[in-house]
Design an enzyme around this catalytic site. Structure first.
Site: not given
Ligand code: ADP
Ligand code: ZN
Length: 670
Positions: A236, A238, A240, A242, A458-459, A462, A533
């Site tokens: 997914p 973010g 890590g 890259t 409402h809340e 839930h 919802d």
């Molecule tokens: P992706 O390429 O999977 O979308 P990135 O590698 O660009 O995500 O991650 C974005 C940022 O999130 C990184 O620059 C870092 O700061 C943080 N991050 C994500 N995963 C880690 C990890 N395992 N350890 C440390 N920092 C992380």
């Molecule tokens: Zn709701």
């Protein structure tokens, strides 16, 4: 994702200074044009006068000759002896007055016949010489042409610059087929190492081998081993990916070519393919090297089944070229391709077969321990309150990716700074979590008392339903503070589970419907507040029936297509009749759960009301408050949890209970 010390990609002529094109020369052109207009007027040497002045001169017998140019401008020449008169020396200046040849003055007449006839008649009467001329106004024409060409040039330059992507010397059209990779030179490249990547131990282990190979290829080739040509990081956003790729480059100390899949895509045919070729050529020149292609699904999608003709052909060409290049470079050429994607399922099979991306490395959402490690990495640069408990923070952030956590750490520091604190404290982190999930608190959003009451019920609905059905995720907090686009939210801690039973799904649907059911039960009318919802419920119900095979009537059938190919087809993979059955079953399922939620609420109306009024009073209530109203939950899971907590003398900190928490948690918003 930030690039440290990027060395510009300068293929070959490395020290050639980049001549940067700028638009100042256009201003230059404009200034020159204006100056030349002025000059031409001066060189004409005539003074503009009004027609009545001319008539005055005429009447005093000063005029020797007039030239009528293009039927509109009249040039006036004064008699030599009259030039010495004061009127003329004043007007013309000494030198011009000395120029007896003339013309001296000019004025314009309308080119109506009447005006001309009058002019001619009066001139005749005074015995003035007359001369008609048609003059090419070449000066004006030239200026117009220069301006026109200048504008065309500017427009052309502009587009060429766009196409060239600003890269390379001049950044012109000739570079369109060149790859746009960003090159990080060896050594001075990324100073990221595996230590900067928290968690992800399995991934690191697999990648370590690639690093090893890049460092000491002999060790492997001596044994006759072939080294993988590519590795695909799947996970997914973010998480890590890259970061991992950069760490490989940093560890192996080799040049690192980084670009995104969409960089290949351009509106011109053949550009993508030629960029791929160029990329590999450059990388081979610098081998050993790593090529990293982020979002590789932009080019690597399964071929065939094109919906839109042209665009797809171009992508196919690009993909074919990529495949060819991957086959082309020998295992020992020292170029390793690393791809990243969050959609491995849509990638073309040819990409995945051994010999190309023969390794798939899963980079998953971090679990609790992973999150603790990631927090540790990102907390390092912050000035922290000494009492801060990292584990507590990790527990508060189920389903958060590494990037989310990095974001929260930064956000917390910003919040602390705004409050002029000297250290970042626990509360700052909690605020940051709320803010990242829910958006900014909108304290002054205008809500009527009625609306507020509606949101509270409402809340509370839930909360009540999820408390009273066995399998709904445990609640950690309910708020009616408006935030982002939602007016209130109930927050759950989803438990860690890899399989979900039909029962659990039904309970979740029931809890999600609890909000609307409460409005219905209490006020007898429902509002639009249940949109998200209902969206969630509908998706889940359709998934139960048509994806997971959890419906008796439709049976053990799944219409899910893991290859992603069906995304391109318009037709449904089932008959009209089945479609009807699915719709009916879904609607039946949802209605049953809605009635169930209503029944639960009617039976517990007193508790619902107590909860809602507490909410109205405090705005935020926690699990403990719910326990006070409802008593302890008596389901097996909760009992087991309580005894476990009692044995380990409890780590409950300020509200939310530390339950295992490994699936994404989203607030069920109002
Ligand atoms: P992706 O390429 O999977 O979308 P990135 O590698 O660009 O995500 O991650 C974005 C940022 O999130 C990184 O620059 C870092 O700061 C943080 N991050 C994500 N995963 C880690 C990890 N395992 N350890 C440390 N920092 C992380
Ligand atoms: Zn709701």
């Amino acid at each position: 994702m930030e690039n440290e010390n990027p060395t510009k990609n300068d293929r070959g002529g490395s020290e050639r200074p980049r001549k940067s094109f700028n638009f100042y020369w256009i201003y230059g052109v404009i200034i020159v044009v204006i100056l030349s207009i002025q000059l031409m007027q001066l060189s004409g040497g005539t003074r503009p006068i009004e027609i009545n002045e001319y008539e005055r001169y005429l009447n005093s017998g000063d005029v020797r000759r007039i030239d009528i140019v293009n039927d509109e401008t009249v040039l006036v020449t004064i008699k030599k002896d009259s030039l010495a008169k004061k009127v003329h020396t004043d007007k013309l200046g000494k030198e011009a007055a000395g120029n007896s040849a003339g013309p001296h003055y000019r004025f314009t007449i309308g080119n109506s016949d009447a005006a001309q006839n009058k002019l001619v008649a009066s001139a005749d009467a005074h015995g003035v010489e007359m001369n008609y001329e048609t003059q090419d106004n070449w000066g004006r024409d030239i200026i117009q042409w220069v301006l026109f060409i200048g504008i065309m040039l500017a427009v052309w330059m502009f587009f060429m610059r766009r196409l060239g992507g600003g890269g390379g010397p001049g950044g012109q059209i000739f570079n369109i087929g060149k790859s746009r990779a960003q090159v990080f030179e060896a050594g001075k490249s990324t100073n990221i190492t595996f230590n900067d990547v928290a968690g992800l131990d399995e991934a690191k282990e697999e990648l370590q081998e690639i690093v090893d190979f890049l460092k000491t290829p002999k060790k492997y080739t001596a044994l006759g081993a072939k080294i993988p040509k590519g590795a695909l990081l799947v996970g997914p956003p973010g998480t890590g990916k890259t970061l991992l790729a950069k760490a490989i480059a940093g560890e192996a100390n080799v040049p690192f070519f980084s670009l995104s899949g969409s960089d290949f895509v351009e509106m011109f045919v053949g550009v993508g393919a030629s960029r791929v070729r160029d990329l590999f050529k450059q990388a081979k020149e610098k081998a050993p090297a790593i090529i990293f292609i982020d979002e590789i699904d932009a080019i690597g999608r399964a071929r065939g089944r094109s919906v839109s003709m042209g665009a797809n052909d171009e992508r196919e060409n690009t993909l074919n070229q990529l495949l060819t290049e991957m086959d082309g470079f020998g295992t020992n050429s020292g170029v390793i391709l690393i791809g990243a994607t969050n959609r491995a399922d849509v990638l073309d099979r040819a990409l995945m077969r051994p010999g190309r991306f023969d390794r798939q490395i899963f980079v998953d959402m971090p679990d609790l321990n992973g999150r603790i490690d990631i927090f540790k990495v990102h907390l390092k640069p912050l000035k922290l309150d000494t009492a801060l408990d990292v584990e507590f923070l990790a527990r508060q952030t189920p389903g958060f990716s590494g990037a989310d956590i990095a974001n929260i750490c930064n956000e917390a520091a910003l919040i602390a700074a705004r409050k002029k604190k000297t250290h970042v404290e626990k509360q700052d982190f909690l605020d940051a979590v709320d803010r990242v999930i829910g958006g900014l608190e909108k304290k002054n959003k205008i809500i009527t008392a009625d609306e507020k009451r509606g949101v509270a019920y409402h809340e509370a609905g839930h909360a009540t339903v999820s408390w009273l059905v066995e399998h709904a995720s445990p609640l950690i907090k309910v708020t009616i503070v408006p935030r982002g686009r939602s007016l209130g939210a109930a927050w759950y801690l989803p438990e860690e589970r890899h399989l979900t039973t039909a029962e659990q799904m039904l309970d979740e649907i029931c809890a999600a419907l609890g909000g609307r059911a409460a409005e219905d039960v209490m006020f007898g009318k429902v509002s639009t507040g249940a949109l998200s919802d209902l969206e969630k419920v509908t998706k889940q119900a359709y998934a139960m029936v048509s994806v997971y095979g959890l419906n008796a009537k439709v049976g053990n059938i799944s219409f899910y297509d893991s290859t992603g190919q069906s995304e391109y087809s318009f037709g449904k993979p089932y008959s009209e009749r089945t479609a009807q059955t699915i719709d009916e079953e879904v609607s039946k399922l949802v209605e049953i759960q809605y009635e169930r939620a209503k029944k639960i609420l009617v039976e517990n109306k007193d508790k619902l009301t107590a909860l809602a009024s507490q909410l109205l009073e405090k705005e935020v209530i926690f699990k403990e408050d719910l326990e006070k109203i409802f008593g302890d939950r008596t389901f097996a899971r909760d009992v087991a949890e309580r005894t476990a907590a009692a044995n380990s003398n409890g780590t409950t900190v300020g509200g939310p209970a530390p339950t295992p928490d490994e699936t994404p948690s989203l607030p069920a918003s109002a």
